[in-house]
Structure formats: C-alpha cells, structure tokens
Design a protein around this motif. Sequence first.
Motif, short mmCIF file in Angstrom:
data_model
loop_
_atom_site.label_atom_id
_atom_site.label_comp_id
_atom_site.label_asym_id
_atom_site.label_seq_id
_atom_site.Cartn_x
_atom_site.Cartn_y
_atom_site.Cartn_z
N ALA A 352 0.83 -1.21 0.00
CA ALA A 352 0.00 0.00 0.00
C ALA A 352 0.86 1.26 0.00
CB ALA A 352 -0.93 0.00 1.21
N ALA A 353 2.06 1.16 0.59
CA ALA A 353 2.95 2.32 0.66
C ALA A 353 3.44 2.77 -0.71
CB ALA A 353 4.14 2.01 1.56
N PHE A 354 3.33 1.89 -1.72
CA PHE A 354 3.88 2.21 -3.04
C PHE A 354 2.81 2.61 -4.06
CE2 PHE A 354 6.80 -0.72 -0.96
CZ PHE A 354 7.99 -0.02 -1.06
N ARG A 355 1.58 2.80 -3.61
CA ARG A 355 0.50 3.11 -4.55
C ARG A 355 0.78 4.37 -5.36
NH1 ARG A 355 -4.51 2.13 -0.37
NH2 ARG A 355 -4.58 -0.16 -0.48
N ASP A 356 1.25 5.42 -4.70
CA ASP A 356 1.49 6.67 -5.42
C ASP A 356 2.63 6.55 -6.44
OD1 ASP A 356 -0.53 7.83 -3.99
OD2 ASP A 356 0.78 8.87 -2.58
N LEU A 357 3.63 5.71 -6.13
CA LEU A 357 4.75 5.53 -7.07
C LEU A 357 4.36 4.60 -8.21
CD1 LEU A 357 7.71 5.15 -4.54
CD2 LEU A 357 7.06 7.17 -5.84
N ALA A 358 3.40 3.72 -7.98
CA ALA A 358 2.84 2.81 -8.99
C ALA A 358 3.89 2.02 -9.77
CB ALA A 358 1.95 3.60 -9.96
N PRO A 359 4.85 1.39 -9.09
CA PRO A 359 5.83 0.60 -9.84
C PRO A 359 5.28 -0.77 -10.20
CG PRO A 359 6.25 0.39 -7.52
CD PRO A 359 5.08 1.32 -7.64
N PRO A 360 5.72 -1.36 -11.32
CA PRO A 360 5.46 -2.78 -11.52
C PRO A 360 6.24 -3.57 -10.47
CG PRO A 360 6.95 -1.96 -13.20
CD PRO A 360 6.50 -0.76 -12.41
N VAL A 361 5.68 -4.70 -10.04
CA VAL A 361 6.31 -5.51 -9.00
C VAL A 361 6.46 -6.94 -9.49
CG1 VAL A 361 6.18 -6.32 -6.61
CG2 VAL A 361 5.23 -4.08 -7.22
N PHE A 362 7.69 -7.45 -9.42
CA PHE A 362 7.97 -8.85 -9.75
C PHE A 362 8.12 -9.59 -8.43
CE2 PHE A 362 8.91 -6.66 -13.57
CZ PHE A 362 8.83 -7.57 -14.63
N THR A 363 7.24 -10.55 -8.18
CA THR A 363 7.28 -11.29 -6.92
C THR A 363 8.07 -12.59 -7.09
OG1 THR A 363 5.18 -12.40 -7.38
CG2 THR A 363 5.09 -10.32 -6.17
N VAL A 364 8.80 -12.95 -6.02
CA VAL A 364 9.69 -14.12 -6.07
C VAL A 364 9.58 -14.89 -4.76
CG1 VAL A 364 11.34 -12.98 -7.62
CG2 VAL A 364 11.65 -12.80 -5.14
N PRO A 365 9.90 -16.18 -4.78
CA PRO A 365 10.03 -16.94 -3.52
C PRO A 365 11.32 -16.56 -2.82
CG PRO A 365 10.63 -18.33 -5.37
CD PRO A 365 10.16 -17.03 -5.97
N ILE A 366 11.41 -16.86 -1.53
CA ILE A 366 12.65 -16.64 -0.79
C ILE A 366 13.34 -17.98 -0.64
CG2 ILE A 366 13.70 -15.79 1.34
CD1 ILE A 366 11.27 -14.02 1.75
N PRO A 367 14.52 -18.16 -1.20
CA PRO A 367 15.18 -19.47 -1.19
C PRO A 367 15.39 -19.99 0.23
CG PRO A 367 16.31 -17.94 -2.68
CD PRO A 367 15.31 -17.14 -1.93
N GLY A 368 15.02 -21.25 0.45
CA GLY A 368 15.29 -21.92 1.71
C GLY A 368 14.41 -21.52 2.87
N GLU A 369 13.36 -20.73 2.62
CA GLU A 369 12.49 -20.27 3.71
C GLU A 369 11.09 -20.86 3.54
OE1 GLU A 369 13.37 -18.69 6.35
OE2 GLU A 369 15.43 -18.31 5.73
N SER A 370 10.78 -21.87 4.34
CA SER A 370 9.48 -22.52 4.23
C SER A 370 8.35 -21.61 4.67
CB SER A 370 9.47 -23.80 5.07
OG SER A 370 9.74 -23.50 6.44
N GLY A 371 8.66 -20.59 5.48
CA GLY A 371 7.63 -19.66 5.96
C GLY A 371 7.40 -18.49 5.04
#
Length: 432
Positions: A352-371
């Motif tokens: 929500a903090a980035f709404r005004d900047l409106a960047p595209p976001v590429f989401t990724v898993p975190i290696p080795g973190e089951s949580g």
Amino acid sequence: MSRTDAILARLMALHPKLIDLELSRTERLLEAMGRPQDRLPPVIHVAGTNGKGSTIAYLRAMLEAAGKRVHVYTSPHLVAFRERIRLGGTLVSNRRLNQVLEECEAANKGAPITFFEITTVAALTLFARHPADVLLLETGMGGRFDTTNVVERPLGTIITPISHDHTQFLGETLAEIASAKSGILKRGAPAVFARQPDEAMAVLERDARALGIAPFVAGQDFDGHAQRGRLVYQDDTQLLDLPLPALVGEHQIENATLAVAAVRHFGLDLPESAIAAGLREVVWPARLMSLRHGALIDSIDPGAELWLDGGHNAAGATALAAALADMARARPAPLVLVSGMMASKDAAAFFAAFRDLAPPVFTVPIPGESGALDAKTLAGHVAANGLSAHTARSVRAALRSASQAHPGARLVICGSLYLAGAVLAQNRTPPT
C-alpha cells in the motif's frame, strides 16, 4: 555442512517453538555459564520496531572513530551467522564462535531452550570474556521478555520508532507493543526516545516516569534535519553542524539524529570530529544499499541501477517509498520492485505504501524459507493494491525480465531481510 552450521542445526532442535518469550530458560543457562551478564562492558540497550540496526551502526561508527573498542550484537544475520556478533570492532571468528556455542550446548544439557536464547547466551559469554569500552545490544523482538533483557544496569537505553510488527507475540495495538518495548528501561539508566505515534509515546513516558526516568525525547529535547547538504543537530545545550549520513533516505536522518542524541545524553564524551566521521563512514548492509558489483549485476541492463532494502513492514515500506520518491526527483528513472516476503508479515500493508509511485512488482520466492509466501500469493497482494504484478521463479529471473521490459530502470529488491540475505549471498557480497 560447516562445523558452525552443524552446531546451529543442533541448537535449533532444542525447543519446539522458534519464539517463546520468557526469561527463565535464559536465566538458567546464564547461571550455568557463570553469569556473564554481570561482567559486560557498559551496555547501550536498543529496542523498537524500525531503525534499531541503523541506529546501532551509527553509534558503532562514531565510537570507533573516537578510538573506542566496541562490541555489537544484532539480529538477524544476512549471510553468515557470525555477522550477529562483533568483538572489539571485528566479526567473531568461526573458531571462537564454535567454541562458545559448544560450551553453551554442553552447559544446557539438552534442556528446552530456543535458538535465539542459547545463541544470545553464547554472545554474552564472548562479550564478558573480551574487554571493550561499550557493548551495543539489540533486542531480538520485544523488550520486557526479550532474551537480551538480562542486563540490570545499562549505561543507557534507546527506543527507536514503534509500529505494528510481530503482533502475534507483542500485541495488536501500539500501546501493547510499546509496553513490551519499554521493558528494557531500567531505574537509574538514562533513556532516549525516537519520535513515536502518540499512543506509543504515552506508554513509554508513563513507564519511564514509573522508574524515575526523564527521557530525552526527539522533537522535544533534541532534533535534527537536513539543511543545505548538512545534518543540523540541536538539543538544549548545543547546535552541531554535521555531514549528512552515508545511509540513504530521510528516515536515516532520524536514525542518525537519535544516535547523536544518545552519544550526548549518555555522556560518552565523543569529539564532534568523531561524530562527523561516524556519519560519513557508517555501513549497514541491505538498508537501501546500492549494489554496483557482483554476480547479479550481470543479469541487468548496463544502464540500470540495482538497490537492496530489507524493510519488511508497513513502516519500513513507507520509509523506502519516501526515499525512492526523493531519488526520483533527483534523477528520474523507471522504478521496478522485486519482492519476496514472509507469510508472517502484512504484505497488503507493505505494498500500500507504493500506490502513489505505482511501480510494476515482480514477486519471487525466498530461497530456503518454508515460511515465505509463494510468488503467486504475494502477487495477489500486489494486485490488490492496484499495482502491476508479475511472478518470477527467482531473483535473477525477475531482474532479467524487469531489465528487459524496463531499460534503464531503478530496480529495487525489497520485502524481507531473509530475501536480502539470499541476494547478498547470490551476489557474493562478503559480510562486513
């Protein structure tokens, strides 16, 4: 697996819960280890939600610029566990670390104890055995029942900005969280408070008064601001004209000001030249950190910038968004976020903090973190905030795709300290 990793894996199995906030297990092991907490150098104890590590980094840099020997305890680590323990200015060696971990393991005799508890006892044992002028001690999560809260007479305490985080352990309201953090306050020890939401400040000031402490409060007793390329600090006795801190972002002005206030309020008697040198020379990885060299740079367009930030809650995202807005005004460039987050964090509030900047976001898993959240689930939180969401199988793949789609972009990897650590490891960035 290294010897250190093998020891840490054994210690991780000593308690079924990763987090269990109480002090009896720590106190039992400290007794078995000869009460090292009674033989520590003068301690500056730091609690809060955001800015603890940066504030400690400024203090360390200022003290070392004045020729002081400084022990430091922070968490979590980014790449190597030994980053958590700094003895007299240098990271603990693997040999010393392994030795003290095995001593604590033997003294514990297989009794239940959390990973953070036993490793904190190991750190305190090292700090007691090696002389220093100051120990900068960061709480792990809370304060009142935090494992580090075994120091009875600290030189001083610092409360950095408080916001919503770890609510499942510390409470849902800012008042409840502030009550947990204020547990590090000790009668007879001066305290310095950062600016706080009114709800949190009311609790901190109430708890300080109950202990006979008159806290030194940002915005009331001291302040600092950027002016004409300088940091101007002022309290009730002096005005200092200092260099801007080396760490990037308006929030770092606040953290640096807090550190200067602590130096002065705790009577550390550092020359102004050392305070200035500390601001110029401070290093704190993964806090809006520019990556200019390393293996990941090969994945991006030559005209792009690559930045790394470990902020992982709404307040951290707000600070990051404000810093990126300032950077865009100074040098416009397309902004792209590459993000991974833990499932325990409020991803919707983060983006929500980035709404005004409106960047595209590429989401990724975190290696080795089951949580960690999977990339698809995290992308749903991104899209719910009206941002363009894309998934990628890894940071390297995300950087490659983002760089191709947005030449010359300002690429910012963010959302988790665990992700930041994985990125530094992939980039082959050595511990500092």
